[in-house]
Design an enzyme around this catalytic site. Structure first.
Site, mmCIF file in Angstrom:
data_model
loop_
_atom_site.group_PDB
_atom_site.id
_atom_site.type_symbol
_atom_site.label_atom_id
_atom_site.label_comp_id
_atom_site.label_asym_id
_atom_site.label_seq_id
_atom_site.Cartn_x
_atom_site.Cartn_y
_atom_site.Cartn_z
ATOM 1 N N SER A 152 104.464 9.725 -31.128
ATOM 2 C CA SER A 152 103.474 9.011 -31.911
ATOM 3 C C SER A 152 104.062 8.528 -33.244
ATOM 4 C CB SER A 152 102.247 9.891 -32.118
ATOM 5 O OG SER A 152 101.169 9.140 -32.619
ATOM 6 N N ASP A 206 96.228 5.597 -23.292
ATOM 7 C CA ASP A 206 96.288 5.987 -24.709
ATOM 8 C C ASP A 206 95.251 5.198 -25.504
ATOM 9 O OD1 ASP A 206 97.024 6.602 -27.348
ATOM 10 O OD2 ASP A 206 99.143 6.767 -26.808
ATOM 11 N N HIS A 238 96.887 10.030 -25.161
ATOM 12 C CA HIS A 238 97.783 10.199 -26.311
ATOM 13 C C HIS A 238 98.278 11.630 -26.359
ATOM 14 C CE1 HIS A 238 99.621 8.703 -29.931
ATOM 15 N NE2 HIS A 238 99.187 9.755 -30.595
#
Length: 264
Positions: A152, A206, A238
């Site tokens: 991320s 996601d 995610h």
């Protein structure tokens, strides 16, 4: 972004992602009074042949990600040094200025291909990552055996760090990340850095860093002359998955073998 990675020794799938709302990110900070990099490093003094640097996501910590190394059981990793540094705590715009571990500022969620970027903050964070890499090179690890990986926000920082490092590295692995700066930065990518291979993995489900943000990565890299392998994971949100990490082990292992053959 702030996925709290808790990979069990039984090789269960990685933890589900945090939604990145202020309430869901009110988690404890890394242990106080301990240098972040020192507490999260595994170093076989004088023997390390390779180095893997893992950069966590927003609101997370380095120590919480350490179980990731348990996926790397192949003999090639016996002399690998691992480091799981923690980001400094700072206000984050997308969470109304809430202070949390963050490599740089994030202006909005979810992140799309057109989201505004904190380029100056990214570049400052890159300097810190480069200092970590430089230390390992000075200690005798060849740049071809250095791998930077991140999830991320850490994935976005991984991309920036390997692209702007002056030498070719073993590789950069981006998980659920995005391109954290504009195309003008490509002018600062050295000819050696363009040789660093990139692995980009992104879940198609996601909802925090949208799949479109991940899809924008390969064309950006192609325009910069950088090789990128892009892997899309259907139904993955995610978070990190066991499948992604096992593939990463294989991907790094192949490059370690190639580097060792070249040196022999």
């Amino acid at each position: 972004m702030g996925s709290l990675v808790r990979l069990l020794f039984t090789l269960a799938a990685a933890v589900g992602a945090a939604a990145l709302l202020a309430a869901s990110l009110r988690r404890r900070a890394p242990p106080s009074g301990l240098p972040a990099q020192a507490v999260s490093s595994s170093h076989m003094a004088g023997r390390s042949r390779s180095f893997v640097l893992w950069l966590h996501g927003l609101g997370d910590s380095g120590p919480a990600n350490e179980p990731i190394r348990n996926f790397f059981s192949a003999p090639e990793f016996r002399l690998t040094k691992w480091s799981f540094p923690s980001a400094p705590r700072s206000p984050v715009s997308c969470n109304n200025g809430f202070v949390m571990p963050s490599w740089f500022d994030i202006h909005e969620l979810p992140i799309s291909a057109g989201s505004p970027q904190d380029e100056s903050g990214v570049l400052k964070a890159v300097e810190k990552v480069h200092a970590m890499i430089d230390k390992e090179v000075a200690d005798g690890i060849h740049p071809d055996n250095i791998f930077v990986c991140g999830f991320s926000q850490g994935g976005a920082l991984t991309l920036a760090s390997v692209l702007l490092y002056p030498k070719k590295l073993g590789g950069g692995a981006v998980f659920s990340g995005w391109v954290p700066f504009g195309s003008s930065v490509t002018e600062n990518i050295s000819s050696e850095a363009r040789k660093t291979p990139i692995l980009w993995s992104h879940g198609m489900a996601d909802r925090t860093v949208l799949f479109e943000a991940g899809q924008a990565g390969p064309p950006f890299l192609q325009s910069a002359g950088v090789n990128c392998e892009f892997k899309a994971y259907p139904d993955l949100g995610h978070t990190l998955s066991k499948e992604e990490l096992l593939y990463l082990e294989s991907w790094i292992k192949g490059r370690l073998n190639a580097s060792q053959e070249k040196d022999s």
